[in-house]
Every structure is written in C-alpha cells, then in structure tokens.
Design an enzyme around this catalytic site. Sequence first.
Site, PDB file in Angstrom:
ATOM      1  N   ASP A 110       0.825  -1.215   0.000  1.00  5.87           N
ATOM      2  CA  ASP A 110       0.000   0.000   0.000  1.00  5.87           C
ATOM      3  C   ASP A 110       0.859   1.266   0.000  1.00  5.87           C
ATOM      4  OD1 ASP A 110      -2.345  -1.526   0.036  1.00  5.87           O
ATOM      5  OD2 ASP A 110      -2.269  -1.706   2.219  1.00  5.87           O
ATOM      6  N   ASP A 153      15.632  21.745  -2.026  1.00  2.00           N
ATOM      7  CA  ASP A 153      14.750  20.910  -2.845  1.00  2.00           C
ATOM      8  C   ASP A 153      15.306  20.759  -4.262  1.00  2.00           C
ATOM      9  OD1 ASP A 153      12.586  19.746  -4.140  1.00  2.00           O
ATOM     10  OD2 ASP A 153      11.346  21.546  -4.083  1.00  2.00           O
ATOM     11  N   SER A 174      -5.610  16.444  -4.052  1.00  2.00           N
ATOM     12  CA  SER A 174      -6.498  16.858  -2.973  1.00  2.00           C
ATOM     13  C   SER A 174      -5.874  17.945  -2.103  1.00  2.00           C
ATOM     14  CB  SER A 174      -6.861  15.651  -2.102  1.00  2.00           C
ATOM     15  OG  SER A 174      -5.697  15.067  -1.544  1.00  2.00           O
ATOM     16  N   ASN A 209      -3.937  20.420  -3.066  1.00  2.00           N
ATOM     17  CA  ASN A 209      -3.669  21.704  -3.729  1.00  2.00           C
ATOM     18  C   ASN A 209      -4.838  22.658  -3.481  1.00  2.00           C
ATOM     19  OD1 ASN A 209      -2.829  23.794  -5.384  1.00  2.00           O
ATOM     20  ND2 ASN A 209      -1.954  22.413  -6.898  1.00  2.00           N
ATOM     21  N   HIS A 266       7.445  23.176  -7.338  1.00  2.00           N
ATOM     22  CA  HIS A 266       8.874  23.097  -7.023  1.00  2.00           C
ATOM     23  C   HIS A 266       9.684  24.077  -7.863  1.00  2.00           C
ATOM     24  CE1 HIS A 266       8.317  19.354  -4.695  1.00  2.00           C
ATOM     25  NE2 HIS A 266       7.387  19.096  -5.599  1.00  2.00           N
TER      26      HIS A 266
END
Length: 609
Positions: free
Chosen positions: A103, A248, A286, A288, A422
């Site tokens: 999962d 990042d 979901s 955002n 990003h």
Amino acid sequence: MNEKEKSSKAKQNASAAPKRTYRKRTPAKDKTANTAAAEKNTPAKPRTRTKQPKEVKKTPVRIIPLGGLNEIGKNMTVFECSNDMFILDCGLAFPDADMPGVDIVIPDFTYVERNQDKIRGIVITHGHEDHIGGLSYLLKKINVPVYATRLTIGLIEGKLKEQGLSGKVNLNIVEPKKTVKMGCMAVEFIKVNHSIPDSVGMAIHTPAGVIVHTGDFKVDYTPIDEKSIDLARFGELGSRGVLALMADSTNAERPGYTHSEKTVGDSFDKLFQKGEGKRIIIATFSSNIHRVQQIINCAVRYGRKVAVFGRSMVNVINTAIELGYLDVPDGIIIDIEMMNRFESEKIVLITTGSQGEPMSALTRMAMNDHKKVNITPMDFIIISATPIPGNEKFVTRVVNELMKSGAEVVYEAMYEVHVSGHACQEELKLMQALTRPKFFIPVHGEYKHLKKHADLARQMGMSNDNIIIAEIGNVIETDGTTMKVVSQVPAGRVLVDGLGVGDVGSIVLRDRKHLAQDGLIIIVIGIEKSTNEIVAGPDIISRGFVYVRESEELMVEARALLTDTLANCSSSELREWNSLKGKMRDALSDYIYQKTKRSPMILPIIMET
C-alpha cells in the site's frame, strides 16, 4: 680692560666656538620609524610574533537523512547535536511496480527508536503525504511533540484520528518567523511558496553554525494567498553566514522559472467558457488548496455549484474551510446527493484521480463503476496535474476510457492547467545566491536530480569539495570548519500492506513477483503413518500457470513423472520429508521448464494419514 671691552671679547669667543645642536626627543614608536628610515640598508632585527589564539572547535552537528534521497517521497531527516536530536518531516512514498500488494512505503525508524530519549521534537515543513504520511506510524512507537503551521497541524490531526491517536500527541502550531528550541539547537520557521498553503523552510541554528533547509519550495511573486516567500530572511541569514544549505532538487533539471499558480486560474477561466453548456469535472491533487480555491472562484463567476468527490479531497477541503484557508461563499458547495436537483451544465465536480489511481473517483467514473456519476458526451473533463513519473500509463488509460464515453478531456499537455510547486533552475540559483552557504547538500529527489542540483551549485562558484551528494543512512558531521560523511546508521524502506507494517520484506516480495510472473503449482501426496507408504497422489493443482483443462496432456505427464520419482525413493527417504519435497520439486521443475520454458513456484504438500 673695562666692562665694554670684556663684553665685546666674550661675543667674539662665542661666535668662534662650534654651535651645539639639540634634537627633539621622539616617542618610541616614532624613533623606530625614523631609525628604519635612516638605516634602511641595515638588516632589521627579527621581531617576535605575538601568538594567535587557537581556533576553538565547535560542538559537532550531525545530519542524518533517513529518506528523500535518491527517491521521490519518504522525506525524513534527523539533526543531532550532543545529547539532543530532532526530526524534520516524516513522509511516505508510494509503491513501485515491483512491490505487488504493497500500500505505502515509510522510512526505517530503527535509529530513531534506539535514540528516542534524545529526541526533543518533530518539525514539519508542510502537509503533503511525502512529508507527513509516515508520522502516525512513527508516533505509535515514540510520543514526542510535533511542531508545524496551522494547516499542516490540521491535516496531521486527521491522520492521527485514522490511526486512533487523536488527543494522544502534543501538537503545536508555529507561525512563520517563530523559533522553536530543540535542546542545544533552535529551528526557525521561514515562509516559502509551494502547492499547498502554510509551507515553510527551516533555519536550524546550531553550535556549529546555521543550516538552512528549504523544504519543498518555489518562488511565486503572485501567490493566491498573497503571502510570498520570505526571500529577505534567506538573504539576511546569508549575509550573517550560512554553514550549509539543504535545498529541494525535484525540478533541478528544468531550466528557467516555475510559473505562478495564477496562470492556472487564467486557464480555468477560458476553459469554463469553453465548457459552457456541459458538466465540468476537474481532477487535481487533494492537497492543492490554491487550485481548489481558483476552481471555486470560477464556479461562482459562472454561476455553477460545486460537488466534491474522493475521501481525501473531502477531508482536505473540510479542514481548509474550517481553518479559513478556503474562501467559499454560502451555498456554492453542495452535497453529492443533491447533484440531481441541478442541471448538469450548472455543476462542477472536483475529484481525486489525477494520477490514474485504480480506486480513485475519476478512474471509477472512467470505467463506469461509479455509483453517482456516469460519463457522457455532455461532460467536459479537466485533468489539472502532471503525471508523477511511473504513472503516465495509468493516466493515459483513464484519458482513453473517458474519451471512449464521448467526453471532451483536457490535460496538462494541452493547456496550462497545472504548474509545479517546485523551484526550477533559476530559482535554485537565487536561493544559492541569497544564502551563500559554505557547504551544500541537495535533497528531495532521485540521484539525477541531486546530481544536476550539485552542478548548479558548482556553476554558482561552490567548490566541489564542499558539495555532498548523500545517501539515506549517511551520518554527515560538521564542526563549522569541515563537513563530511563519517558513518552509517540503519536506514531503508518499510513496506505497509494493510494493517501489517514491516512484515512484507524482500523474500515476500520476491515470492509475490515469482507468483505474478510464472504462477504456482501445488503437489499433494498422502503417506500412511504406520507403514510409511504413499496412499494418495500425487495430485497437481495449478494456479496462474496453465489452465488444467486445456493442458491435460502436460498434467498427465507431470503426474506420471512424479509417480516414478516417488517409486524410486527408499523407505528412509520417504521418512525425510524435506528431502522428499526437494526431489519432487527438482524433478517437476526441470520437466516444466523443458516443456514450457517457464519456472512456476512449486509447492509440495505431504499429508499424513
């Protein structure tokens, strides 16, 4: 000789005598300078140097990434100094194609559990699954305070409730520009832009120096919530001296700048006009919330009601409305049970499934398997997301099925219906220029992303010796003067399958892949306990290998081979069940491969009667 003559003679004697000169006495330092000037050809005496104070070694700080390097997701980093530790982020990753039945994937918490007495807290950069998805699993093992911004805490509360931890964890809301003490270290929260509100980077103040961790970020000068990244603070830290930057790397391969989220709003406005007279269905992430806000704004502008599908979408939107991160006029969002009361062209559906997930709402709609929504030619569908690497074929399959139902489908390649959260190359360079770090550690990305980000740092003048491309489990130590990898701690991935955490390992995965590729053959025989004779079988059962009714000849020959093998076994061999199973397995495996060039898993079963 009278007095007048005496005076005249004294004057003559005085003028004939040589004149005495007097030099002005100078201070010692002037005398030294004059002497040096007058005697410049004379060798100078050696001077005694004053001793320079020895450089005081600073308390070493260790940075230990436990996830998020050489992979997408599963972000987790431990910072350690003396007897104090804290954790930055604790996320999950989604399983690869070579993990059948799994999962989710979470970090290995072994090192954290061993040092739980040192842990002062957990700080979270933002509320995406790859940063908070593993938190509830960690908090079941160690109970420490969690620090994050308001929306992130709201999303974490939902996660903890699902795991039965509601009210059992110390959750603390921290606003940007505030600092949290972590033993001998302190963590400062700095506002950044990302694809979810309330995202922050961190300035970690340690005895060895300041370490800046950007978290996931981009530079958006026109954000939806009008709260832009705090570039001034990053610059201020840089002017004071940053020991190390951890930034990042997700978009390190992309040149230029990431577009503002507002460009998606402009695209939505045009598409709402194009979809006039049709029901509009929009699939997006979901989390955002800015994207959802722009959809709601367009729905208000064009007189449409909004229905929300997908459990994660409903949970995030409810949390965002409750905390004030979504501005939704009364009556705009309707319950899905009320959709049929409105004309289709007056409805906007916001749903999950932008990545083609098999159980998502959009996929079930595409496969005509949704209880509430059937796709028709009167549907205008917008997929407002870019496929995550590896998900392209799932998204393509969903798009194809939606089009087969006659719907018009718009996806990212056609219009600007998605922008990344990003930073691209120019923004990454800007962060380097502002912080001016002594050392650089690229984070959050696959190896190619980390490598490209390191190349950008070199272009900015960073020495190759001061760049560390680390791996999970590395212990990176710095005393403020040097930084290097000094050792390794236990690290890796833990697979979650249903309620089982970590009980699926490499051997189980190997067996699952074996079963998926070649299937299973079961051999069953019965042995009389008293006489030690074979009284039943061998019987052969095939699952996922061949359909027995269509391969009767193969099965008959295989059964005859096993019968001969058992007949040639001595009574002592029949007592050694492990040896007997091995003989049956080897004989049948060779025969099956010779006939089919396939290697199914063979499982002998001996029943004692």
